[in-house]
Design an enzyme around this catalytic site. Structure first.
Site, PDB file in Angstrom:
ATOM      1  CG  HIS A 170     -13.064   3.680   3.363  1.00  0.00           C
ATOM      2  ND1 HIS A 170     -13.721   4.641   4.125  1.00  0.00           N
ATOM      3  CD2 HIS A 170     -11.801   4.137   3.472  1.00  0.00           C
ATOM      4  CE1 HIS A 170     -12.983   5.458   4.704  1.00  0.00           C
ATOM      5  NE2 HIS A 170     -11.671   5.297   4.563  1.00  0.00           N
ATOM      6  CG  ASN A 195      -1.865   1.273   1.406  1.00  0.00           C
ATOM      7  OD1 ASN A 195      -1.646   2.230   0.629  1.00  0.00           O
ATOM      8  ND2 ASN A 195      -2.639   1.263   2.298  1.00  0.00           N
ATOM      9  NE  ARG A 225     -10.211  12.837   4.953  1.00  0.00           N
ATOM     10  CZ  ARG A 225     -10.195  11.477   4.485  1.00  0.00           C
ATOM     11  NH1 ARG A 225     -10.959  11.276   3.946  1.00  0.00           N
ATOM     12  NH2 ARG A 225      -9.060  10.828   4.813  1.00  0.00           N
ATOM     13  CD  GLU A 260      -9.106  -0.805   4.040  1.00  0.00           C
ATOM     14  OE1 GLU A 260      -8.645  -0.531   5.397  1.00  0.00           O
ATOM     15  OE2 GLU A 260      -9.321  -0.209   3.215  1.00  0.00           O
ATOM     16  NE  ARG A 276      -6.109   1.562  -0.020  1.00  0.00           N
ATOM     17  CZ  ARG A 276      -5.820   2.737   0.664  1.00  0.00           C
ATOM     18  NH1 ARG A 276      -4.888   3.544   1.158  1.00  0.00           N
ATOM     19  NH2 ARG A 276      -7.143   3.733   0.787  1.00  0.00           N
TER      20      ARG A 276
END
Ligand code: AMP
Length: 396
Positions: free
Chosen positions: A179, A7, A240, A383, A90
């Protein structure tokens, strides 16, 4: 089979080596500060962590250090690189080109490059990681797993914005969602628990972490999701804003004399529960501050739960029903107070939280009472394992 899961971020590289028959992590680690100086933290399972500060001018150097650590006499877990059977990468954005994972070829790399505009910070870094691995592990098959792919099943009425159609046609401006690997992994597990893998189903997955998103999954497919064209949309997150009136962008730019880039930095990095509370983006710090009576921390936590409950309610309406809900990721798996606060809005669905069962962290559990009309679960996401499984499925 040993799958090396990679990743790549702009200055980091996270990895795991997973033995896929047992689904055990053989080693994992992270390279940080790539292109600045360089630090490798390598943790072989069952052995001590190794930390090395070594020059990493680029991702290729970082991959080389990781491969060296994996095969090292002391910190190593494999004798040589021939024991790595495949690499799973990823990739953040697959645009409309990728609705599933793919075996990486030259043509696929060109197609990923065409999506770079949609994720200018992430996709180029992912591609650099792919190039570095291809150079150092020439004959090893590689698979790309996209964050956006799972959401490609959303109906058009869900993914289009109320923006003039030409912006979709010319620039592909639409909701993509993110996601996806986690929403896919957790929804599959939830349907297994419910015994509904082959039946019509309506579930909602709340991935609540540093970045957060909620997805409505109908019959095993993403039906709608809270993140949008970018991962800025939807829920209030660590730093965010989540959804906000876009006219605020111009207003802040005018008031502060900021460029668009500066305003976007405020929205992405200086807002969310961190900016609201002035305390932290970490929910453990927020919890402590709220217990000490910090009013802005209390407000930030209330807003986070309120927004999440709004999305859940809207997705129950969109799917015209709900069979079950799952919480996952750092906050979803660990923060019983946030789960309780969100569930406190869901009494109209007949949801009754089991306060004792909800006192759970990082484990799969049913957190509602036996008579709750809709069961709610915590399901740890993974993940890396999802990427390893996809990789095996594609190369076998
Ligand atoms: P993730 O992005 O999924 O790794 O989630 C990271 C976030 O999970 C952190 O920033 C924390 O806000 C939250 N988190 C992790 N552990 C806990 C915990 N024990 N209690 C509450 N929040 C936690």
């Amino acid at each position: 089979m040993n799958v090396f899961v990679v990743n790549c971020g702009s200055s980091s590289l996270k990895y795991q080596l997973i033995e896929t028959d047992s689904e055990k992590v053989v080693a994992k680690g992270i390279c940080e500060r790539i292109g600045i100086d360089g630090k490798l933290k390598h943790k072989p399972t069952g052995k001590d962590e190794v930390v090395k500060e070594v020059a990493m001018p680029d991702h290729k150097a970082a991959v080389a250090y990781v491969l060296e650590a994996l095969t090292d006499e002391n910190s190593g877990v494999i004798a040589d690189l021939s024991e790595i059977d495949a690499v799973g990468h990823r990739i953040v954005h697959g645009g409309e080109k990728f609705a599933s994972s793919v075996v990486i070829t030259d043509d696929i790399i060109s197609a990923i490059e065409e999506c770079n505009d949609l994720a200018p910070l992430h996709n180029p870094a992912n591609l650099i990681g792919i190039a570095a691995c291809r150079e150092l592990m020439k004959d090893v098959p590689m698979v790309g797993v996209f964050d956006t792919a799972f959401h490609q099943t959303m109906p058009k009425k869900a993914f289009m914005y109320g923006l003039a159609y030409e912006y979709y046609e010319e620039y592909k401006i639409r909701k993509y969602g993110f996601h996806g690997t986690s929403h896919s992994f957790v929804s599959k597990r939830l349907l297994e628990i419910l015994n509904k893998t082959d039946e019509p189903s309506k579930v909602i997955i709340c991935h609540l972490g540093n970045g957060s998103s909620i997805t409505a999954v109908k019959d095993g497919k993403s039906f709608d999701t809270s993140m949008g064209f970018t991962p800025l949309d939807g829920l209030i997150m660590g730093t965010r804003t989540g959804s906000i009136d876009p006219a605020v962008v111009q207003y802040i730019a005018d008031k502060k004399g900021y460029t668009i880039d500066q305003v976007m930095n405020v929205l992405n990095k200086e807002s969310g529960v961190d900016g609201l509370s002035g305390v932290s983006s970490d929910f453990r710090d927020l919890d402590e501050a709220s217990m000490a009576g910090n009013e802005r921390a209390i407000l930030a936590l209330e807003m986070f739960a309120y927004r999440a409950a709004q999305y859940i309610g809207s997705y129950v309406a969109a799917m015209n029903g709900i069979d079950a809900i799952a919480f996952t990721a750092g906050i979803g798996e660990n923060d019983d107070k946030v789960r309780a606060a969100i569930c406190s809005y869901l009494g109209y669905l007949g949801i009754t939280l089991d306060v004792d069962a909800n006192n759970v962290r990082g484990k799969e559990a049913l957190i509602t009472t036996a008579d709750s009309k809709v069961p709610v679960y915590t399901i740890p996401t993974n993940e890396e394992l999802a990427i390893a499984r996809e990789t095996v499925a594609l190369i076998s």
